[in-house]
Structures are given as C-alpha cells and as structure tokens.
Design a protein around this motif. Structure first.
Motif, mmCIF file in Angstrom:
data_model
loop_
_atom_site.group_PDB
_atom_site.id
_atom_site.type_symbol
_atom_site.label_atom_id
_atom_site.label_comp_id
_atom_site.label_asym_id
_atom_site.label_seq_id
_atom_site.Cartn_x
_atom_site.Cartn_y
_atom_site.Cartn_z
ATOM 1 N N UNK A 136 -27.168 15.755 21.106
ATOM 2 C CA UNK A 136 -27.091 16.708 22.222
ATOM 3 C C UNK A 136 -25.637 17.112 22.469
ATOM 4 N N UNK A 137 -25.374 18.408 22.364
ATOM 5 C CA UNK A 137 -24.023 18.910 22.596
ATOM 6 C C UNK A 137 -23.765 19.056 24.089
ATOM 7 N N UNK A 138 -22.501 18.861 24.480
ATOM 8 C CA UNK A 138 -22.156 18.977 25.894
ATOM 9 C C UNK A 138 -22.241 20.435 26.347
ATOM 10 N N UNK A 139 -22.682 20.620 27.608
ATOM 11 C CA UNK A 139 -22.814 21.944 28.210
ATOM 12 C C UNK A 139 -21.994 22.012 29.493
ATOM 13 N N UNK A 140 -21.614 23.199 29.917
ATOM 14 C CA UNK A 140 -20.904 23.310 31.199
ATOM 15 C C UNK A 140 -21.831 23.038 32.371
ATOM 16 N N UNK A 141 -21.234 22.756 33.530
ATOM 17 C CA UNK A 141 -22.014 22.531 34.754
ATOM 18 C C UNK A 141 -21.586 23.551 35.806
ATOM 19 N N UNK A 142 -22.462 23.804 36.766
ATOM 20 C CA UNK A 142 -22.179 24.833 37.771
ATOM 21 C C UNK A 142 -21.215 24.350 38.844
ATOM 22 N N UNK A 143 -21.148 23.029 39.055
ATOM 23 C CA UNK A 143 -20.286 22.504 40.119
ATOM 24 C C UNK A 143 -19.814 21.104 39.749
ATOM 25 N N UNK A 144 -18.624 20.766 40.233
ATOM 26 C CA UNK A 144 -18.099 19.416 40.051
ATOM 27 C C UNK A 144 -17.850 18.998 38.618
ATOM 28 N N UNK A 145 -17.171 19.797 37.797
ATOM 29 C CA UNK A 145 -16.934 19.380 36.415
ATOM 30 C C UNK A 145 -16.065 18.133 36.303
ATOM 31 N N UNK A 146 -15.411 17.749 37.418
ATOM 32 C CA UNK A 146 -14.604 16.529 37.399
ATOM 33 C C UNK A 146 -15.444 15.290 37.696
ATOM 34 N N UNK A 147 -16.734 15.477 38.027
ATOM 35 C CA UNK A 147 -17.601 14.332 38.316
ATOM 36 C C UNK A 147 -18.981 14.453 37.675
ATOM 37 N N UNK A 148 -19.269 15.594 37.094
ATOM 38 C CA UNK A 148 -20.574 15.832 36.463
ATOM 39 C C UNK A 148 -20.413 16.240 34.991
ATOM 40 N N UNK A 149 -21.468 15.983 34.213
ATOM 41 C CA UNK A 149 -21.513 16.431 32.822
ATOM 42 C C UNK A 149 -22.976 16.634 32.442
ATOM 43 N N UNK A 150 -23.198 17.431 31.407
ATOM 44 C CA UNK A 150 -24.562 17.708 30.953
ATOM 45 C C UNK A 150 -24.571 17.869 29.441
ATOM 46 N N UNK A 151 -25.723 17.498 28.854
ATOM 47 C CA UNK A 151 -25.866 17.556 27.401
ATOM 48 C C UNK A 151 -27.255 18.075 27.029
ATOM 49 N N UNK A 152 -27.300 18.972 26.053
ATOM 50 C CA UNK A 152 -28.576 19.340 25.436
ATOM 51 C C UNK A 152 -29.460 20.224 26.293
ATOM 52 N N UNK A 153 -30.644 20.485 25.748
ATOM 53 C CA UNK A 153 -31.632 21.354 26.383
ATOM 54 C C UNK A 153 -33.029 20.845 26.027
ATOM 55 N N UNK A 154 -33.783 20.280 27.003
ATOM 56 C CA UNK A 154 -33.461 20.150 28.426
ATOM 57 C C UNK A 154 -32.259 19.246 28.657
ATOM 58 N N UNK A 155 -31.595 19.466 29.771
ATOM 59 C CA UNK A 155 -30.302 18.828 29.982
ATOM 60 C C UNK A 155 -30.420 17.360 30.376
ATOM 61 N N UNK A 156 -29.700 16.540 29.639
ATOM 62 C CA UNK A 156 -29.436 15.163 30.049
ATOM 63 C C UNK A 156 -28.172 15.239 30.893
#
Length: 205
Positions: free
Chosen positions: A102-122
């Motif tokens: 799962x490749x990392x994806x951007x997040x809508x808020x809090x990139x200094x405390x949140x992260x997301x990977x893949x689709x559906x997002x982990x």
C-alpha cells in the motif's frame, strides 16, 4: 502323387509361388477396421486426461500490485498538547512510504499527526485518548509494540497500549490478518514513540 524338382533343376516359371489374393484382401480389411478404432481410443484417452475446466488464474498475493487512489484521505486532526504533538511529528516523519503493497496517500488534515495508505485507506492517527482495556481483553505484541483491537463493521482498529502517546491504526476489513499490516508501523513506533510507564499485563507477560 507330388513330384519335387530334382537337385539342380529349376522350377518352371508358371509354378512360382503367387500371393494369395484372399489373404491380401483380409489384411486390408483388418487394417481399415483397426485404424478408426485406434483413433477413437486415442481421442477418448486425451479427453479423459484433459482438465474439465481451464486452470484458475493465480490469485493476487499480499505483495501484488493493487489499483490505488491517490486522492487525499479525510481524517480528523484534534489539537494535541505540546508533548504529544512533538512525538507525533517525529513518528509521522519516520513512517515508511509503503505499508506492504500500500502506497502512502495525502490526508486532508493534520499531516503532522495522520497518515494514510492504499485504497481503501489504511489510516494511522497519532495522539488522542488512550483506549480502555478491560482485564479480559486480549492484547497482541507485534515487533515489540503492544496493540489492543476493536472490531468495527468495516475495519479492525488497533491502538497501542504501551506507548506514551497512543497510535491508532484502522485496517479495512478487505485486508486480512490485521496484525500483519501493523508490523512495519510497529518498527517506526519503537524508534519514535517512548514506552509508557505502565501497560496491561498481557503486554509484559
């Protein structure tokens, strides 16, 4: 009375052996009968040995490439106190670019405390309220990090219970064996998030 030729005498030309036409005809008929029978047997054998259905296509493995969205993932970003905010920035900055396939994806808020990977997002969310762990709840240690799991309708939510600042990972139900997905994240947590002063008994057994 049969008279055999005397030694030295040649057999008259009209007495030389002649092929038996009846025998030749019988051999030809036998050959014509045997050929289709042989072909039929061969065809039957091939049909029995051939598979009834085409071989199933190989199923994609956990490391096979997936079609993934690159759109930002919506996540909340609650305000954190100074110490948790510092710890979370350190954690997110060290997270891997990929979690398994799962490749990392951007997040809508809090990139200094949140992260997301893949689709559906982990998703990975640092900070927040520690989970309440009942004495009968199970906890699992993965790469020296202790996790508490809560089953939701469409995901398994795993939260650390042995770290100074909680880290929550939401693993969509499409991804089997949730604990395997937090393995690379656990490695980063060990190096970036200090251990808590206390932890559930199952974490230290």
């Amino acid at each position: 009375m049969t008279v055999s030729p005397a030694p030295g005498e040649s057999r008259p030309a009209d007495e030389s052996p002649r092929p038996d036409r009846g025998t030749r005809r019988a051999a030809l008929v036998a050959t014509l009968i045997a050929l289709p029978v042989t072909l039929a047997v061969a065809g039957f054998t091939f049909a029995k040995l051939a598979p009834d259905e085409p071989a199933a296509a190989p199923r994609p493995s956990a490391t096979a490439a997936r079609a993934q969205s690159t759109a930002p993932v919506g996540l909340p970003a609650p305000t954190l106190a100074e110490r948790p905010a510092t710890v979370c920035r350190a954690l997110v900055s060290q997270l891997p670019d990929r979690v398994r396939d799962l490749a990392q994806r951007p997040v809508t808020a809090g990139p200094e405390q949140n992260a997301a990977y893949g689709d559906p997002a982990l998703t990975v969310a640092c900070g927040g309220t520690p989970p309440i762990v009942a004495p009968t709840d199970e906890v699992w240690s993965v790469n020296k990090v202790c996790w508490h799991a809560v089953q939701e309708t469409d995901a398994t939510v795993l939260t650390t219970v042995d770290r100074e600042t909680p880290v929550r990972v939401r693993v969509p139900r499409q991804y089997e064996q949730p604990l395997q997905w937090v393995s690379p994240i656990s490695d980063t947590i060990v190096s970036a998030v200090p251990s808590a002063t206390s932890a559930p008994a199952g974490c230290t057994a």
